[in-house]
Design a protein around this motif. Structure first.
Motif, PDB file in Angstrom:
ATOM      1  N   GLN A 209       0.835  -1.188   0.000  1.00  0.00           N
ATOM      2  CA  GLN A 209       0.000   0.000   0.000  1.00  0.00           C
ATOM      3  C   GLN A 209       0.879   1.251   0.000  1.00  0.00           C
ATOM      4  OE1 GLN A 209      -3.143   0.002   2.949  1.00  0.00           O
ATOM      5  NE2 GLN A 209      -3.514  -2.189   2.681  1.00  0.00           N
ATOM      6  N   ILE A 210       0.318   2.319  -0.550  1.00  0.00           N
ATOM      7  CA  ILE A 210       1.013   3.604  -0.651  1.00  0.00           C
ATOM      8  C   ILE A 210       0.167   4.671   0.044  1.00  0.00           C
ATOM      9  CG2 ILE A 210       1.839   5.416  -2.199  1.00  0.00           C
ATOM     10  CD1 ILE A 210       3.516   2.906  -2.422  1.00  0.00           C
ATOM     11  N   GLN A 211       0.809   5.454   0.891  1.00  0.00           N
ATOM     12  CA  GLN A 211       0.144   6.607   1.494  1.00  0.00           C
ATOM     13  C   GLN A 211       0.988   7.844   1.225  1.00  0.00           C
ATOM     14  OE1 GLN A 211       0.030   7.057   5.821  1.00  0.00           O
ATOM     15  NE2 GLN A 211      -2.113   7.682   5.670  1.00  0.00           N
ATOM     16  N   PHE A 212       0.387   8.859   0.624  1.00  0.00           N
ATOM     17  CA  PHE A 212       1.078  10.108   0.371  1.00  0.00           C
ATOM     18  C   PHE A 212       0.915  11.041   1.569  1.00  0.00           C
ATOM     19  CE2 PHE A 212      -0.449   8.737  -3.923  1.00  0.00           C
ATOM     20  CZ  PHE A 212       0.792   8.414  -4.447  1.00  0.00           C
ATOM     21  N   TYR A 213       1.964  11.789   1.870  1.00  0.00           N
ATOM     22  CA  TYR A 213       1.824  12.815   2.898  1.00  0.00           C
ATOM     23  C   TYR A 213       2.429  14.121   2.380  1.00  0.00           C
ATOM     24  CZ  TYR A 213       6.726  11.925   4.371  1.00  0.00           C
ATOM     25  OH  TYR A 213       8.105  11.780   4.418  1.00  0.00           O
ATOM     26  N   PRO A 214       1.750  15.252   2.640  1.00  0.00           N
ATOM     27  CA  PRO A 214       2.172  16.534   2.076  1.00  0.00           C
ATOM     28  C   PRO A 214       3.449  17.079   2.726  1.00  0.00           C
ATOM     29  CG  PRO A 214      -0.164  16.560   2.690  1.00  0.00           C
ATOM     30  CD  PRO A 214       0.451  15.349   3.328  1.00  0.00           C
ATOM     31  N   ILE A 215       4.305  17.663   1.905  1.00  0.00           N
ATOM     32  CA  ILE A 215       5.495  18.375   2.374  1.00  0.00           C
ATOM     33  C   ILE A 215       5.563  19.711   1.644  1.00  0.00           C
ATOM     34  CG2 ILE A 215       6.806  16.287   2.953  1.00  0.00           C
ATOM     35  CD1 ILE A 215       8.289  16.610   0.273  1.00  0.00           C
ATOM     36  N   ASP A 216       6.316  20.663   2.226  1.00  0.00           N
ATOM     37  CA  ASP A 216       6.468  21.953   1.556  1.00  0.00           C
ATOM     38  C   ASP A 216       7.699  21.930   0.651  1.00  0.00           C
ATOM     39  OD1 ASP A 216       8.671  22.224   3.266  1.00  0.00           O
ATOM     40  OD2 ASP A 216       7.611  23.546   4.654  1.00  0.00           O
ATOM     41  N   LEU A 217       7.945  23.040  -0.037  1.00  0.00           N
ATOM     42  CA  LEU A 217       9.065  23.100  -0.977  1.00  0.00           C
ATOM     43  C   LEU A 217      10.411  22.895  -0.288  1.00  0.00           C
ATOM     44  CD1 LEU A 217       8.128  26.030  -3.405  1.00  0.00           C
ATOM     45  CD2 LEU A 217       8.642  23.669  -4.053  1.00  0.00           C
ATOM     46  N   GLU A 218      10.576  23.480   0.888  1.00  0.00           N
ATOM     47  CA  GLU A 218      11.844  23.343   1.613  1.00  0.00           C
ATOM     48  C   GLU A 218      12.118  21.879   1.926  1.00  0.00           C
ATOM     49  OE1 GLU A 218      14.058  24.932   5.709  1.00  0.00           O
ATOM     50  OE2 GLU A 218      12.016  25.580   5.222  1.00  0.00           O
ATOM     51  N   GLU A 219      11.110  21.179   2.399  1.00  0.00           N
ATOM     52  CA  GLU A 219      11.277  19.762   2.724  1.00  0.00           C
ATOM     53  C   GLU A 219      11.510  18.950   1.459  1.00  0.00           C
ATOM     54  OE1 GLU A 219      11.349  16.379   5.376  1.00  0.00           O
ATOM     55  OE2 GLU A 219      11.655  18.538   5.589  1.00  0.00           O
ATOM     56  N   PHE A 220      10.858  19.325   0.361  1.00  0.00           N
ATOM     57  CA  PHE A 220      11.045  18.624  -0.905  1.00  0.00           C
ATOM     58  C   PHE A 220      12.510  18.639  -1.325  1.00  0.00           C
ATOM     59  CE2 PHE A 220      11.603  18.595  -5.472  1.00  0.00           C
ATOM     60  CZ  PHE A 220      10.817  17.528  -5.889  1.00  0.00           C
ATOM     61  N   PHE A 221      13.111  19.817  -1.346  1.00  0.00           N
ATOM     62  CA  PHE A 221      14.492  19.925  -1.811  1.00  0.00           C
ATOM     63  C   PHE A 221      15.467  19.284  -0.823  1.00  0.00           C
ATOM     64  CE2 PHE A 221      12.555  23.573  -4.185  1.00  0.00           C
ATOM     65  CZ  PHE A 221      12.733  23.031  -5.449  1.00  0.00           C
TER      66      PHE A 221
END
Length: 239
Positions: A209-221
């Motif tokens: 199973q896959i669960q997505f969780y939101p991150i902001d741009l700073e966390e992305f990079f």
């Protein structure tokens, strides 16, 4: 539970086995169990699973197709212990910033939702991995909330960036490599979904199973850098 299956030749080197034509977790798990039985036969080159079919490929031309089909039918009905593989819930970071979610505003408007509601509906679901295909590492996921179903774009984009998260019809998915594509883009993940240097090269398997969780741009990079230098550990837990 046993299903009513159909068997048909698929060229001279393969047999196609088909389950009822619907998207159903119990069908996928039944296919995986049958696949494990079939793979014990050394005459088998490989097997390929889709939503409701299993392709059995042989090393050599099948000399007697009817006999081989009868043997497969018997094998399906026999209760042979198969390996019980543990399934994993993979927690995947996704940045829903509009610089990545090129169609997020349009989708929200079409569905009469706020962007925040779309993100919440997309990230509050555990998606079932039905099969892997189209591209190496492309996960076919089931479970998208019907409130954000959205038809594919009439004109596909020539380029969709690796990691882009999209919605196409009643499905959601992540592009594992740069390619063209017609799904509605709502975000991007910094994770590698296919790495030929790793074993296995795709971390998820059918039934996970896959669960997505939101991150902001700073966390992305930040995560993107960690993935690049090999220091990132993907969050996961056994189901």
């Amino acid at each position: 539970m046993k299903f009513e299956l159909t068997y048909k030749p698929y060229g001279m080197l393969a047999i196609l086995i088909q389950w009822p034509a619907r998207i159903d977790e119990s069908i996928v798990l039944d296919m995986v169990s049958f696949e494990q039985k079939i793979q014990k036969n050394k005459a088998i080159l490989e097997t390929v699973i889709t939503y409701n079919s299993l392709l059995v490929c042989y090393h050599q031309t099948i000399s007697n197709i009817n006999l081989e089909i009868q043997q497969l039918k018997k094998l399906y009905l026999i209760n042979i212990p198969t390996e019980i593989k543990s399934h994993v819930l993979w927690q995947i970071p996704v940045c829903y910033d509009l610089s990545f979610g090129l169609d997020l505003l349009h989708l929200a408007k079409e569905k009469q939702l706020s962007v925040e509601q779309v993100i919440a509906l997309h990230s509050q679901v555990n998606y079932f991995v039905y099969f892997i295909g189209f591209q190496p590492g492309f996960l076919y996921l089931g479970g998208l909330n019907s409130a954000i179903h959205m038809a594919r774009k009439s004109t596909p984009r020539i380029r969709v960036d690796k990691g882009s998260v999209g919605i196409g019809g009643l499905q959601t998915g992540i592009y594992p490599q740069d390619c063209s594509g017609g799904w509605n883009l709502i975000g991007k993940s910094p994770i590698d979904f296919f790495d030929i240097e790793k074993q296995p090269p795709v971390f998820a398997k059918i039934g996970d199973q896959i669960q997505f969780y939101p991150i902001d741009l700073e966390e992305f990079f930040k995560i993107e850098k960690e993935v690049a230098n090999g220091s990132y550990t993907l969050k996961n837990k056994l189901l």
